[in-house]
Design an enzyme around this catalytic site. Structure first.
Site, short mmCIF file in Angstrom:
data_model
loop_
_atom_site.label_atom_id
_atom_site.label_comp_id
_atom_site.label_asym_id
_atom_site.label_seq_id
_atom_site.Cartn_x
_atom_site.Cartn_y
_atom_site.Cartn_z
N GLN A 86 0.95 -0.73 0.20
CA GLN A 86 0.08 0.20 -0.19
C GLN A 86 1.03 1.28 -0.23
O GLN A 86 0.40 1.96 -0.25
CB GLN A 86 -0.84 0.53 1.14
N SER B 109 3.31 -5.10 -5.59
CA SER B 109 1.71 -5.47 -6.22
C SER B 109 1.22 -4.32 -7.22
O SER B 109 1.44 -3.45 -6.58
CB SER B 109 0.84 -6.13 -5.23
N CYS C 197 -9.54 -9.17 1.74
CA CYS C 197 -8.87 -10.19 1.75
C CYS C 197 -9.25 -10.44 3.49
O CYS C 197 -9.39 -11.87 3.49
CB CYS C 197 -7.57 -10.06 1.97
N1 PLP Z 1 -0.17 -7.05 1.38
C1 PLP Z 1 -0.54 -5.45 1.67
C2 PLP Z 1 -0.53 -4.64 2.50
C3 PLP Z 1 -2.96 -5.84 0.78
O1 PLP Z 1 -3.21 -4.70 0.83
C4 PLP Z 1 -1.91 -6.60 0.31
C5 PLP Z 1 -4.01 -6.57 -0.62
O2 PLP Z 1 -4.70 -6.22 0.00
C6 PLP Z 1 -1.61 -8.30 -0.27
C7 PLP Z 1 -0.36 -8.04 0.23
C8 PLP Z 1 -1.89 -9.17 -1.40
O3 PLP Z 1 -1.55 -8.59 -2.83
P1 PLP Z 1 -2.51 -9.55 -4.01
O4 PLP Z 1 -3.79 -9.62 -3.55
O5 PLP Z 1 -1.07 -8.97 -4.63
O6 PLP Z 1 -1.49 -11.13 -3.43
#
Ligand code: PLP
Length: 377
Positions: free
Chosen positions: A175, A195, A318
Site C-alpha cells: 500500500q 503488487s 482479503c
Molecule cells: N499486502 C497488503 C498490505 C495488501 O493490502 C494486499 C492486498 O490487499 C496484499 C499484501 C496482497 O496483495 P495481492 O492481492 O497482490 O496478493
C-alpha cells in the site's frame, strides 16, 4: 458509480491494458528460448527488473516476479525464517503474512506478534522489549491496508539492527508502493514486497525485492525460471504492463498524493456533524485510506451505499471471509468500532464531487437507520 475501494484493487489503466494485449500478440515468444525473438523477450523482462530496482533505489537487490504480493510474502517468510531464531511479526499485517506466520508457529517456529498503538502503528516500546540477539527475522508492513497507518520503517530497521545485527528485515510495501516515496536503501530493509493491481497494473503480478546474497529458497520447482526460485514460464506481458503502470504512477506521485490528501480532508470535514470514529490519525496516515466506524454494522452501511452505486469495503477485502476485525481489535478498538467499520480508499481518478455525494448519501442512510434496532446506542 463511485468506486472508493482502491486499496482492494484498482482499475487497470486503459493504455496499460492495450499495451499488454498488443505485447502478448507481438511478443508471445518464450523468454527461455535461444532464438532472437525469445532473447528480445528475455531482455524485456530483465529491463523490467532493472526499472523496478531503479525506482526503488535498490541496486544491490535481486528482483523476483511472482503471481501476487501474497506469493511474494510467502516466499519471504518461507525463505528467511530460521528454526532456532525468534520471528517478529507486526500485529497489523495483511493475512498473507499473518496466516503464514500462524502456519509457521504451528510448525514449531518461535513466532511473536508485535502490538500496535491505538493509531495502528507498531508499538516501538513493545518492539524494543521483544528484541534481542536471538531474533532472526522481522516482518513489518509499510502502510496498513485497513487504516492507512504509516510505519517509520527507516527508524524500525535501525532499532532492529541495533539489537539483532543479523536479523533479516522484510517489509510488505503493497500500500506504499507508488503512493509514497520509497527507497529501499534509505529504509534499510532487506526485502520488500509490491503488487501490480494496486497501482492500475494487471492482476497476477507481484514482486519480491531482496538483498543479493540472502538465503532465498526455491518456492516452485521446475524449469528454473526466476533465478530458480519460482519456476514456470514468465508472464512477460504482465510484468511489462506492471512496470508501465509503475512509471505512470511514479511520474505523478506527488500530485496524486496531494490530491488524495485533499479528498481525505474534505471527507472528514464534510462528516464533522456525524457520529463516527476515525481509526487512525488524520495528518500522519496515508491519505489514500480512510477507516471509519459507525454505531451500526459496517456491512449494513456497505450494502446501503451499494444501492446508490457507491462502493466501499469493510476492513480489508482479503479479510472479508473472517469474522471480526483483527487489526482494529489489535489497536484496542471496542466491538462497536470493529463491527461498524467501513474503509474508503481513493485513487487519483476520484474527485471532490464524488466525496461530496458520498458524504451526502452516507448521512441520509445514517439518518434512516438511527432509532432502528441495528443502531447501537
Ligand atoms: N499486502 C497488503 C498490505 C495488501 O493490502 C494486499 C492486498 O490487499 C496484499 C499484501 C496482497 O496483495 P495481492 O492481492 O497482490 O496478493
Amino acid at each position: 458509480m463511485i468506486y472508493f475501494d482502491n486499496a482492494s484493487t484498482t482499475k487497470i489503466f486503459k493504455d496499460v491494458a492495450e499495451f499488454m494485449c498488443d505485447y502478448s500478440q507481438e511478443n508471445f515468444y518464450n523468454p527461455s528460448g535461444i532464438y532472437s525473438k525469445s532473447i528480445k523477450v528475455f531482455n524485456d523482462l530483465e529491463n523490467c527488473r532493472n526499472k523496478l530496482r531503479g525506482y526503488l533505489g535498490a541496486d544491490d537487490y535481486q528482483v523476483i516476479f511472482t503471481a501476487s504480493a501474497t506469493e511474494a510474502n510467502n516466499i519471504a517468510l518461507d525463505s528467511f525464517v530460521q528454526k532456532n531464531k525468534k520471528v517478529l511479526i507486526g500485529g497489523g499485517e495483511h493475512s498473507s503474512i499473518y496466516e503464514t506466520a500462524q502456519h509457521l508457529r504451528q510448525q514449531g517456529f518461535d513466532v511473536v506478534f508485535l502490538h500496535l498503538t491505538t493509531e495502528g502503528k507498531i508499538d516501538i516500546e513493545d518492539l524494543k522489549n521483544k528484541l534481542d540477539d536471538t531474533v532472526g527475522f522481522v516482518s513489518i508492513m509499510h502502510v496498513n491496508n485497513e487504516t492507512g497507518a504509516i510505519n517509520d520503517i527507516a527508524n524500525l530497521t535501525k532499532i532492529v539492527k541495533s539489537k539483532a545485527k543479523n536479523a533479516i528485515f522484510h517489509c510488505d510495501g503493497v500500500q506504499a508502493f507508488c503512493k509514497i516515496n520509497t527507497n529501499l536503501k534509505h529504509l534499510g530493509v532487506d526485502a520488500y514486497t509490491v503488487s501490480s493491481h494496486k497501482i492500475h497494473g494487471p492482476r497476477g503480478i507481484g514482486a519480491l525485492i531482496f538483498r543479493k546474497g540472502l538465503p532465498i529458497k526455491t518456492f516452485v520447482f521446475g524449469g528454473g525460471q526466476e533465478q530458480n526460485i519460482r519456476s514456470g514460464t514468465e508472464n512477460v506481458a504482465g510484468v511489462m504492463a506492471f512496470v508501465m503502470a509503475m512509471e505512470k504512477m511514479q511520474k505523478n506521485l506527488k500530485a496524486n498524493f496531494d490530491h488524495a490528501r485533499t479528498l481525505k480532508t474534505r471527507l472528514l470535514q464534510n462528516l464533522t456533524d456525524t457520529d463516527f470514529v476515525l481509526n487512525g490519525n488524520e495528518e500522519n496516515d496515508s491519505p489514500y485510506i480512510v477507516s471509519l466506524s459507525f454505531k451500526t454494522k459496517g456491512e449494513v452501511l456497505l450494502h446501503m451505499l451499494e444501492e446508490e452505486e457507491i462502493f466501499v469495503s469493510t476492513g480489508s477485502s482479503c479479510n472479508s471471509k473472517h469474522k471480526g476485525n483483527r487489526v482494529l481489535t489489535e489497536m484496542g478498538k471496542d466491538k462497536t468500532s470493529t463491527d461498524g467499520n467501513i474503509r474508503i480508499s481513493f485513487c487519483e481518478d476520484n474527485t471532490e464531487d464524488e466525496v461530496d455525494i458520498f458524504c451526502k448519501v452516507l448521512k441520509e442512510k445514517l439518518e434512516k437507520i438511527k432509532g432502528l434496532n441495528i443502531w447501537k446506542k
